[in-house]
Design a protein around this motif. Structure first.
Motif, PDB file in Angstrom:
ATOM      1  N   VAL A 254       4.028  -0.447   1.563  1.00 29.58           N
ATOM      2  CA  VAL A 254       3.468   0.566   2.455  1.00 29.58           C
ATOM      3  C   VAL A 254       4.311   1.827   2.341  1.00 29.58           C
ATOM      4  O   VAL A 254       5.541   1.764   2.361  1.00 29.58           O
ATOM      5  N   PRO A 255       3.696   3.017   2.218  1.00 26.80           N
ATOM      6  CA  PRO A 255       4.465   4.258   2.124  1.00 26.80           C
ATOM      7  C   PRO A 255       5.346   4.467   3.356  1.00 26.80           C
ATOM      8  O   PRO A 255       5.041   3.983   4.449  1.00 26.80           O
ATOM      9  N   MET A 256       6.429   5.191   3.185  1.00 28.46           N
ATOM     10  CA  MET A 256       7.338   5.467   4.287  1.00 28.46           C
ATOM     11  C   MET A 256       6.725   6.426   5.303  1.00 28.46           C
ATOM     12  O   MET A 256       7.186   6.511   6.440  1.00 28.46           O
ATOM     13  N   ALA A 257       5.682   7.155   4.899  1.00 28.84           N
ATOM     14  CA  ALA A 257       4.948   8.072   5.771  1.00 28.84           C
ATOM     15  C   ALA A 257       3.572   8.273   5.143  1.00 28.84           C
ATOM     16  O   ALA A 257       3.362   7.917   3.979  1.00 28.84           O
ATOM     17  N   PRO A 258       2.610   8.826   5.888  1.00 30.02           N
ATOM     18  CA  PRO A 258       1.286   9.065   5.301  1.00 30.02           C
ATOM     19  C   PRO A 258       1.369   9.956   4.063  1.00 30.02           C
ATOM     20  O   PRO A 258       2.239  10.829   3.952  1.00 30.02           O
ATOM     21  N   THR A 259       0.455   9.738   3.132  1.00 31.68           N
ATOM     22  CA  THR A 259       0.380  10.561   1.926  1.00 31.68           C
ATOM     23  C   THR A 259       0.208  12.027   2.308  1.00 31.68           C
ATOM     24  O   THR A 259      -0.574  12.364   3.188  1.00 31.68           O
ATOM     25  N   ALA A 260       0.969  12.898   1.655  1.00 32.25           N
ATOM     26  CA  ALA A 260       0.869  14.339   1.898  1.00 32.25           C
ATOM     27  C   ALA A 260       0.064  14.977   0.774  1.00 32.25           C
ATOM     28  O   ALA A 260       0.187  14.591  -0.393  1.00 32.25           O
ATOM     29  N   GLU A 261      -0.754  15.967   1.135  1.00 32.69           N
ATOM     30  CA  GLU A 261      -1.616  16.612   0.147  1.00 32.69           C
ATOM     31  C   GLU A 261      -1.701  18.112   0.421  1.00 32.69           C
ATOM     32  O   GLU A 261      -1.824  18.548   1.562  1.00 32.69           O
ATOM     33  N   THR A 262      -1.596  18.899  -0.640  1.00 34.35           N
ATOM     34  CA  THR A 262      -1.796  20.340  -0.567  1.00 34.35           C
ATOM     35  C   THR A 262      -2.727  20.733  -1.715  1.00 34.35           C
ATOM     36  O   THR A 262      -3.227  19.868  -2.439  1.00 34.35           O
ATOM     37  N   ASN A 263      -2.922  22.026  -1.888  1.00 39.27           N
ATOM     38  CA  ASN A 263      -3.740  22.456  -3.017  1.00 39.27           C
ATOM     39  C   ASN A 263      -3.023  22.288  -4.346  1.00 39.27           C
ATOM     40  O   ASN A 263      -3.606  22.462  -5.401  1.00 39.27           O
TER      41      ASN A 263
END
Length: 299
Positions: free
Chosen positions: A149-158
């Motif tokens: 499980v990731p340590m935090a939610p997946t981060a997404e930008t452009n």
């Protein structure tokens, strides 16, 4: 030829990543033109499954762990395989499972049952291993099926997506996907260099430092030519939440990506202002090793 082309390609790709308008279009054209030329002129390469690295490349990244067995299983989840015939007592050597025509740095786990807990991610010496993939979403789902499980939610930008994971002792391994034009440019570059585009593969190692200017000079002395430099205003802060970091409360002084001629694995030199990068005893827990033809001559 190969080293100069590598730096040009990676530099153009990095410019694209930080969205510099018209310059991005120019950089993309440079990528396409350079890779087209390189495809015609490319010299013979070293297969990634050769047992010895060619001189001049990053041969391996060393990570200290408390117990080898659970740590090895963690890294195998990312598509690596254990080279048991090359293990020595107290160590575990892993490589990317999928074949490629360029050297991929090995991951060497060194058992240290007395290793103190790892510090915060901004401390000096704290490193993070970045793995490139073409689909973070698919990889996150695959890893979830394996119990990771990731340590935090997946981060997404452009720019792209990041999903970060902690090994059993807190060392951070994260997978990165670049989007849109930059994503296709990187895939093209990697494909023509013979790097694998399907299984997550080593992309760079991030090293926190207390003085980026001095560290950059030191790495240049070791042969790591600048690929890109980002000042505080150019950092993609929107990707930091993937590491459990509050982007609004963080200020990064400088980030530099650098690579050695003929090598496609990079060093990422990073200095935090807020929270401030300080020495807390984590400087010797991990390392990155460069292969040379004659160690005595270099020394």
């Amino acid at each position: 030829m190969e080293g100069r082309t590598s730096v040009l390609l990676l530099g153009a790709v990095t410019v694209l990543a930080f969205g510099l308008g018209v310059q991005s279009v120019i950089a993309l054209l440079a990528v396409l033109a350079s890779t087209a030329a390189y495809r015609l002129l490319r010299p013979a390469t070293t297969n990634t499954h050769d047992s010895r690295p060619p001189p001049g490349v990053v041969s391996h990244v060393t990570v200290r762990v408390r117990k080898l067995a659970p740590s090895a299983r963690f890294y195998e989840s990312f598509g690596m395989e254990r080279l048991e015939e090359e293990d020595v007592k107290g160590t575990c050597l892993l490589r990317v499972r999928a074949a490629a025509t360029t050297w991929q740095p090995r991951i060497v786990l060194v058992e240290d049952p007395e290793m103190p807990p790892r510090g915060a991610s901004h401390f000096a010496g704290m490193t993070r291993l970045c793995l490139f993939t073409t689909d973070v979403g698919a990889e996150t789902s695959r890893l979830a099926a394996l119990g990771l499980v990731p340590m935090a939610p997946t981060a997404e930008t452009n720019v792209g997506k990041i999903s970060a994971y902690c090994d059993p002792d807190g060392f951070i391994v994260y997978i990165i996907e670049f989007k849109y034009l930059i994503g296709w440019a990187i895939r093209l570059v990697r494909a023509w260099y013979g790097s694998n585009n399907h299984t997550p593969s080593p992309f760079h190692l991030t090293v926190n430092v207390t003085d980026a200017a001095a560290a950059n000079v030191a790495f240049e002395t070791l042969g790591f030519a600048p690929v890109s430099d980002q000042t505080s205003s150019q950092v993609a802060y929107g990707l930091l939440p993937a590491f459990g970091v509050d982007a609004e409360a963080t200020e990064i002084e400088h980030i530099r990506l650098g690579s050695r001629a003929g090598d496609h694995f990079m060093a990422c030199i990073m200095q935090y202002n807020v929270p401030k990068t300080e020495r807390k005893g984590d400087e010797l827990k991990n390392s990155m090793t460069v292969a040379v033809a004659d160690a005595e001559a270099v020394a």
